[in-house]
Design a protein around this motif. Structure first.
Motif, PDB file in Angstrom:
ATOM      1  N   UNK A  91       0.917  -1.297  -0.016  1.00 32.44           N
ATOM      2  CA  UNK A  91       0.115   0.017  -0.059  1.00 32.44           C
ATOM      3  C   UNK A  91       0.766   1.276  -0.064  1.00 32.44           C
ATOM      4  N   UNK A  92       1.972   1.135   0.804  1.00 30.74           N
ATOM      5  CA  UNK A  92       2.667   2.269   0.901  1.00 30.74           C
ATOM      6  C   UNK A  92       3.606   2.777  -0.562  1.00 30.74           C
ATOM      7  N   UNK A  98       6.617  10.206  -2.562  1.00 33.48           N
ATOM      8  CA  UNK A  98       6.310  10.588  -1.238  1.00 33.48           C
ATOM      9  C   UNK A  98       7.538   9.860  -0.160  1.00 33.48           C
ATOM     10  N   UNK A  99       8.022  10.708   0.957  1.00 37.03           N
ATOM     11  CA  UNK A  99       8.970  10.065   2.026  1.00 37.03           C
ATOM     12  C   UNK A  99       8.628   8.692   2.372  1.00 37.03           C
ATOM     13  N   UNK A 104       9.831   2.858   2.668  1.00 39.52           N
ATOM     14  CA  UNK A 104       9.237   1.477   2.307  1.00 39.52           C
ATOM     15  C   UNK A 104      10.034   1.005   1.419  1.00 39.52           C
ATOM     16  N   UNK A 105      10.521   1.476   0.208  1.00 41.97           N
ATOM     17  CA  UNK A 105      11.468   0.911  -0.780  1.00 41.97           C
ATOM     18  C   UNK A 105      12.883   0.769  -0.082  1.00 41.97           C
ATOM     19  N   UNK A 106      13.372   1.396   1.021  1.00 45.25           N
ATOM     20  CA  UNK A 106      14.452   1.183   1.845  1.00 45.25           C
ATOM     21  C   UNK A 106      14.182  -0.434   2.485  1.00 45.25           C
ATOM     22  N   UNK A 107      13.143  -0.374   3.243  1.00 43.15           N
ATOM     23  CA  UNK A 107      12.798  -1.588   3.917  1.00 43.15           C
ATOM     24  C   UNK A 107      12.713  -2.863   3.007  1.00 43.15           C
ATOM     25  N   UNK A 108      12.354  -2.611   1.871  1.00 44.91           N
ATOM     26  CA  UNK A 108      12.115  -3.676   0.808  1.00 44.91           C
ATOM     27  C   UNK A 108      13.709  -4.264   0.331  1.00 44.91           C
ATOM     28  N   UNK A 165      19.838   8.310   0.470  1.00 50.21           N
ATOM     29  CA  UNK A 165      18.471   9.093   0.335  1.00 50.21           C
ATOM     30  C   UNK A 165      17.794   9.076   1.348  1.00 50.21           C
ATOM     31  N   UNK A 166      17.530   8.174   2.407  1.00 49.91           N
ATOM     32  CA  UNK A 166      16.696   8.292   3.573  1.00 49.91           C
ATOM     33  C   UNK A 166      17.145   9.026   4.737  1.00 49.91           C
TER      34      UNK A 166
END
Length: 240
Positions: A91-92, A98-99, A104-108, A165-166
Motif C-alpha cells: 500500500x505504501x 512521497x517520503x 518503504x523501498x528502503x525496507x524492501x 536517500x533516506x
C-alpha cells in the motif's frame, strides 16, 4: 558512553552483527569474482592473477558468513523488524515519490538483501569445490550461486543508495560509530538474554510458527534454508 540524541543512532548489537556479516559477505563477493575470473570468465573477465587457492579462501569467507548470518537474521527479524517490510508495504509503495515511499523501498531492499545472501550461501553449500578446478562449469548450482552473488551485489549498491536517500551520509557513518547509549550497553546483554531464555518455551515457538505475517514467513524460510545448508554440508562430508 552516551551518544547525542540528535544524531542518527543504531543499536550497538545491530552495528556489530551487521558489520561482521557485511565484512565477510563483501570478502566472499570479492573472492567469488576472483574465482570466476580464473576458472570461468565466459561473461567477461579482467585477468586477475592466477591464484589457485582463491576458491578455498572464497569458501572460507562464505563459511564465516554462514556462521554469523543466523545471529544477524534473528536480530533483523525481531528487534530490527521495523527496518524490513511489513503488511502495509504494498500500500505504501503506491504513494510514489512521497517520503513514505522511499522509506518503504528502503525496507524492501533490506529484506531482499537478506534473501539474496541466503540464496548465495545456500547455493554455495550445494556446490562441490572440485567443479571449477576440473572445468565443470555447467552445474545448475554453480549458475544459481553466480546469480545469488550478482543479486547480492546489486542489493548492496541499492542499499547504500537508499541509506543516503533516506538518512544521508550521516546514517551510513552512524554504523561505524562505536558510542552507545546506557540502555544499549554490552553489560546488559547477559541479563537480557537470561530474561529472554526464561520466557522462551514451547508456547513461544508455537505462537511464532502460527504467525501468518509475510515477514514471519520470510524469516522461517531463511532459517530453514540456513539449517538445510548445514545439513547438506554435513551429509557431503560423511558420504563423499
Amino acid at each position: 558512553m552516551a551518544s547525542k540524541r540528535s544524531q542518527p543512532y543504531q543499536p550497538l548489537l545491530l552495528r556489530i552483527l551487521h558489520g561482521i556479516t557485511s565484512l565477510f559477505a563483501i570478502a566472499a563477493i570479492v573472492t567469488a569474482f576472483w574465482t570466476y575470473d580464473i576458472y570461468d570468465g565466459r561473461w567477461g573477465r579482467i585477468y586477475l592473477p592466477k591464484y589457485t587457492e582463491i576458491e578455498g579462501i572464497h569458501g572460507t569467507f562464505g563459511l564465516w558468513t554462514l556462521l554469523i548470518f543466523p545471529l544477524f537474521v534473528f536480530y533483523a527479524f525481531n528487534r530490527g523488524q521495523h527496518r524490513l517490510i511489513d503488511s502495509n508495504s504494498l500500500v505504501k509503495l503506491a504513494e510514489f515519490g512521497k517520503p513514505i515511499w522511499w522509506y518503504t523501498l528502503h525496507r524492501l531492499v533490506n529484506t531482499v538483501s537478506i534473501l539474496a545472501l541466503t540464496l548465495a550461501v545456500f547455493s554455495g553449500k550445494m556446490m562441490n569445490e572440485k567443479w571449477l578446478p576440473e572445468g565443470e562449469l555447467n552445474h545448475v548450482w554453480y549458475y544459481v550461486h553466480l546469480v545469488g552473488w550478482l543479486i547480492l551485489v546489486i542489493c548492496i549498491a541499492i542499499h547504500l543508495l537508499m541509506n543516503i536517500k533516506v538518512g544521508g551520509v550521516s546514517l551510513i557513518l552512524s554504523m561505524f560509530n562505536w558510542r552507545f547509549r546506557s540502555e544499549d550497553s554490552p553489560k546488559l546483554w547477559r541479563r537480557n538474554f537470561s530474561i529472554w531464555r526464561d520466557r522462551f518455551g514451547m508456547s513461544t515457538v508455537k505462537q511464532w510458527l502460527q504467525s501468518r505475517s509475510l515477514l514471519k514467513i520470510i524469516e522461517i524460510f531463511v532459517l530453514v534454508a540456513i539449517i538445510l545448508a548445514w545439513i547438506v554440508s554435513l551429509l557431503k562430508e560423511l558420504l563423499f
